[in-house]
Design a protein around this motif. Structure first.
Motif, PDB file in Angstrom:
ATOM      1  N   ARG A   1      63.399 -31.570 -30.034  1.00 22.50           N
ATOM      2  CA  ARG A   1      63.377 -32.773 -30.871  1.00 22.50           C
ATOM      3  C   ARG A   1      62.936 -32.429 -32.297  1.00 22.50           C
ATOM      4  O   ARG A   1      63.546 -32.878 -33.274  1.00 22.50           O
ATOM      5  N   ARG A   2      61.891 -31.617 -32.411  1.00 18.54           N
ATOM      6  CA  ARG A   2      61.435 -31.216 -33.750  1.00 18.54           C
ATOM      7  C   ARG A   2      62.529 -30.440 -34.467  1.00 18.54           C
ATOM      8  O   ARG A   2      62.793 -30.659 -35.658  1.00 18.54           O
ATOM      9  N   TYR A   3      63.167 -29.526 -33.725  1.00 18.72           N
ATOM     10  CA  TYR A   3      64.198 -28.705 -34.368  1.00 18.72           C
ATOM     11  C   TYR A   3      65.340 -29.572 -34.884  1.00 18.72           C
ATOM     12  O   TYR A   3      65.769 -29.433 -36.030  1.00 18.72           O
TER      13      TYR A   3
ATOM     14  N   ALA B   1      65.515 -32.778 -35.533  1.00 16.18           N
ATOM     15  CA  ALA B   1      65.122 -33.672 -36.628  1.00 16.18           C
ATOM     16  C   ALA B   1      65.111 -32.911 -37.939  1.00 16.18           C
ATOM     17  O   ALA B   1      65.660 -33.359 -38.961  1.00 16.18           O
ATOM     18  N   ARG B   2      64.507 -31.743 -37.917  1.00 19.43           N
ATOM     19  CA  ARG B   2      64.392 -30.937 -39.135  1.00 19.43           C
ATOM     20  C   ARG B   2      65.741 -30.367 -39.559  1.00 19.43           C
ATOM     21  O   ARG B   2      66.090 -30.348 -40.748  1.00 19.43           O
ATOM     22  N   SER B   3      66.525 -29.916 -38.557  1.00 20.80           N
ATOM     23  CA  SER B   3      67.821 -29.329 -38.867  1.00 20.80           C
ATOM     24  C   SER B   3      68.817 -30.386 -39.340  1.00 20.80           C
ATOM     25  O   SER B   3      69.675 -30.112 -40.200  1.00 20.80           O
ATOM     26  N   HIS B   4      68.725 -31.582 -38.788  1.00 24.68           N
ATOM     27  CA  HIS B   4      69.615 -32.674 -39.217  1.00 24.68           C
ATOM     28  C   HIS B   4      69.407 -32.973 -40.696  1.00 24.68           C
ATOM     29  O   HIS B   4      70.378 -33.156 -41.448  1.00 24.68           O
ATOM     30  N   LEU B   5      68.157 -32.992 -41.112  1.00 26.35           N
ATOM     31  CA  LEU B   5      67.869 -33.233 -42.527  1.00 26.35           C
ATOM     32  C   LEU B   5      68.287 -32.032 -43.371  1.00 26.35           C
ATOM     33  O   LEU B   5      68.890 -32.184 -44.441  1.00 26.35           O
TER      34      LEU B   5
ATOM     35  N   GLN C   1      56.494 -37.165 -39.439  1.00 26.67           N
ATOM     36  CA  GLN C   1      57.821 -37.446 -39.994  1.00 26.67           C
ATOM     37  C   GLN C   1      58.909 -37.335 -38.940  1.00 26.67           C
ATOM     38  O   GLN C   1      59.887 -38.078 -38.969  1.00 26.67           O
ATOM     39  N   VAL C   2      58.748 -36.395 -38.016  1.00 29.53           N
ATOM     40  CA  VAL C   2      59.723 -36.265 -36.921  1.00 29.53           C
ATOM     41  C   VAL C   2      59.699 -37.509 -36.057  1.00 29.53           C
ATOM     42  O   VAL C   2      60.746 -38.044 -35.661  1.00 29.53           O
ATOM     43  N   GLY C   3      58.482 -38.003 -35.771  1.00 29.30           N
ATOM     44  CA  GLY C   3      58.325 -39.232 -35.012  1.00 29.30           C
ATOM     45  C   GLY C   3      59.036 -39.186 -33.678  1.00 29.30           C
ATOM     46  O   GLY C   3      58.951 -38.217 -32.929  1.00 29.30           O
ATOM     47  N   ASP C   4      59.786 -40.254 -33.389  1.00 29.12           N
ATOM     48  CA  ASP C   4      60.506 -40.342 -32.113  1.00 29.12           C
ATOM     49  C   ASP C   4      62.005 -40.099 -32.313  1.00 29.12           C
ATOM     50  O   ASP C   4      62.847 -40.743 -31.693  1.00 29.12           O
ATOM     51  N   PHE C   5      62.315 -39.148 -33.183  1.00 29.49           N
ATOM     52  CA  PHE C   5      63.710 -38.786 -33.445  1.00 29.49           C
ATOM     53  C   PHE C   5      64.452 -38.599 -32.131  1.00 29.49           C
ATOM     54  O   PHE C   5      63.966 -37.941 -31.207  1.00 29.49           O
TER      55      PHE C   5
END
Length: 303
Positions: A77-79, A81-85, A185-189
């Motif tokens: 999930r963290r990956y 979220a960060r990669s999408h941005l 910032q990642v939250g519940d992506f």
């Protein structure tokens, strides 16, 4: 205890000093038969940061490992979220003078091939043909269950739909397309599964801790065998995935030349290391060879 891969390298031996003399590079290219091996340093002038060096992203960021990605849903999930941005930044990147110079060398028959450690697609966007993407490409996504490959733009659309209003401000973007976001910032992506089998989706890139596919490695080794010389552009050669080809060329008594601002792990195998900015250095070489740098820069995937 699982060990993380080595992500940095500090010179521990006396290495040949860098130079500003481009004549050896010009001579090797003029003779033709050159194989290019490029790294993250070639893309920094396109706004994509390097991992290493004084301002490298490893000073603040540890890349995702394959082991963490596959084992931990929270890590995925963290990956994503960060990669999408971060993908939005990659999508806006354009080839720089260094990429365009490499494409010009290829058009004029001076190269036998291009191997890149980069995952940004900028060589192809500049017009280089037959590029071997050693570590894969961020513009593709693969399912770890059924093996289906799909365009990254399709996943980006699905993630946008699953996460309306996701617009955090990143502290920085890394060479693997990963944006620097806090857990808050990642939250519940929401991560979306494979549209074919509901399996886990992964970018079609080689993560740290993951092996480059053997057939790809052997293809690159064959390119080294066929080349008259090896020109390394913007790679610290810290990891073995690229360094092995430098060692192979040296063992085969083929000239190795490096253009990189900082010392590299391959310097002792090289005839010279030119410590100049890549864009201006390669543009100077094209001018000395009388090669026009044609074509307009395009975005990765743009036709």
């Amino acid at each position: 205890m699982r060990m993380r891969p080595t992500l940095s390298w500090t010179p521990t031996e006396d290495l040949p000093p860098g130079t500003t003399d481009l004549e050896p590079v010009t001579e090797v290219l003029s003779a033709g038969g050159v194989l290019i091996l490029s790294g993250a340093g070639l893309s920094t002038e396109s706004g994509i940061p390097d991992y290493r060096g004084e301002d490298g992203s490893l000073n603040r960021h540890t890349p995702m490992t394959y082991q963490d990605f596959t084992a931990d849903p929270r890590a995925r999930r963290r990956y994503w979220a960060r990669s999408h941005l971060g993908w939005r930044t990659f999508g806006r990147a354009r080839p720089n003078a260094g990429h365009r110079a490499v494409a010009a060398f290829g058009r004029h028959g001076l190269l036998t091939g291009v191997i890149t450690q980069n995952v940004d697609g900028l060589h192809q966007a500049a017009g280089s043909d037959g590029v071997v993407e050693l570590h894969g490409s961020l513009d593709r996504v693969v399912c770890l269950s059924c093996g289906t490959s799909s365009p990254r733009r399709d996943l980006a659309r699905r993630l946008e739909e699953a996460n309306p209003g996701f617009e955090p401000v990143a502290a920085g973007i890394n060479p693997d397309g990963d944006a620097d976001l806090t857990d808050a910032q990642v939250g519940d992506f929401r991560v979306v599964p494979c549209s074919v089998c509901d399996g886990i989706l992964k970018p079609d890139v080689v993560f740290f801790g993951e092996a480059v596919p053997p057939r790809r490695v052997e293809h690159c080794r064959e390119l080294v065998r066929e080349a008259a010389s090896l020109l390394v552009l913007g790679s610290s050669l810290t990891v073995m995935s690229g360094l092995r080809f430098v060692r192979q060329a040296a063992q085969e008594a083929k000239p190795v030349l490096i253009v990189n601002r900082d010392p590299t792990r391959g310097d002792r195998h090289a005839r010279t290391r030119v410590a100049l900015p890549l864009g201006s250095a390669l543009t100077t070489v094209t001018e000395r060879l009388g090669i026009p740098v044609d074509g307009r820069p395009t975005a990765p995937g743009e036709s």
